[in-house]
Design an enzyme around this catalytic site. Sequence first.
Site, PDB file in Angstrom:
ATOM      1  N   TYR A 100      -7.097  -8.456   0.487  1.00  0.00           N
ATOM      2  CA  TYR A 100      -6.680  -8.005   1.747  1.00  0.00           C
ATOM      3  C   TYR A 100      -7.052  -6.304   1.583  1.00  0.00           C
ATOM      4  CZ  TYR A 100      -3.144  -7.010  -1.898  1.00  0.00           C
ATOM      5  OH  TYR A 100      -2.700  -6.886  -3.113  1.00  0.00           O
ATOM      6  N   GLY A 101      -7.373  -5.772   0.576  1.00  0.00           N
ATOM      7  CA  GLY A 101      -7.584  -4.541   0.434  1.00  0.00           C
ATOM      8  C   GLY A 101      -9.056  -3.972  -0.110  1.00  0.00           C
ATOM      9  N   THR A 102      -9.056  -3.479  -1.283  1.00  0.00           N
ATOM     10  CA  THR A 102     -10.443  -2.688  -1.627  1.00  0.00           C
ATOM     11  C   THR A 102     -11.465  -3.693  -2.072  1.00  0.00           C
ATOM     12  OG1 THR A 102      -9.691  -2.436  -3.717  1.00  0.00           O
ATOM     13  CG2 THR A 102      -9.246  -0.516  -2.455  1.00  0.00           C
ATOM     14  N   GLU A 153      -6.834  -6.237 -11.020  1.00  0.00           N
ATOM     15  CA  GLU A 153      -5.531  -6.034 -10.739  1.00  0.00           C
ATOM     16  C   GLU A 153      -4.500  -6.052 -11.642  1.00  0.00           C
ATOM     17  OE1 GLU A 153      -5.292  -5.640  -7.570  1.00  0.00           O
ATOM     18  OE2 GLU A 153      -6.797  -6.692  -6.485  1.00  0.00           O
TER      19      GLU A 153
END
Length: 183
Positions: A16-18, A91
Site C-alpha cells: 500500500y506504500g513505497t 518492514e
Amino acid sequence: MYENLFKSPLQRVFVYGTLKRNEPNHHLISNAENGYAKFMGLGKTILAFPLVIATKYNIPFLLKRPGTGHNIFGEVYDVDSKMLKELDKLEEHPDFYIRMEEDILLAPEKDITNGSNFESIGESTKAWIYLLPNFKESLLELPMLTSYSNEGSHGLKYIERYLRDCSFNHRNEVLNSNNRAEN
C-alpha cells in the site's frame, strides 16, 4: 527460475506504500535477484485501517487499528519465500511491523481503470499485509489516506534510507516507548 516455484509455494502480499509501482521502494519487489514477484492486480482492504505519513522521513504507516480510517487501496502480488524474506527485512518484521493475513478485494487493473468499482468486480482473497501494531496514539490525529503516493497532494516526499541521518531512530518517533511488537 520456475522450477524454484515448486520448492517455494507462492504467498499473496498486499502493498500500500513505497513498494507499489512508481514508488521509491518498488525496485525491491521488481528485482528478480530478490526472488519471484508477480503483479496480480489492484487491491482494497475489506476492513478500514488508518494509513498515515509520519516521522521526519515521511514514511507511510498502516496502523493496526481495524475499523478506524479508510479502506486502503494498493497492489497485490504473488511472491516466493525469498521475496517474502526481503519484504520482511524492509518492514523489520516482526520487531517493528507485523505481517498479518487479511481479507483483500482483488480486481484486474484494466477493469478498475475502465470505471468499474471494487465492490462489483473484486474477488475476496487472503493476503499478507504489514501493520504497525504499537504506535503513539497521536498518530491517529494525522490525516488518514485511502491511497499512498509519494507524489500526492500531501507534499510529504518519502526520504529513502540511504539519504537518512543514521543516528535518527524512526521507531522512537512512532512507537509507544514501553511496547514491543507482538504477534
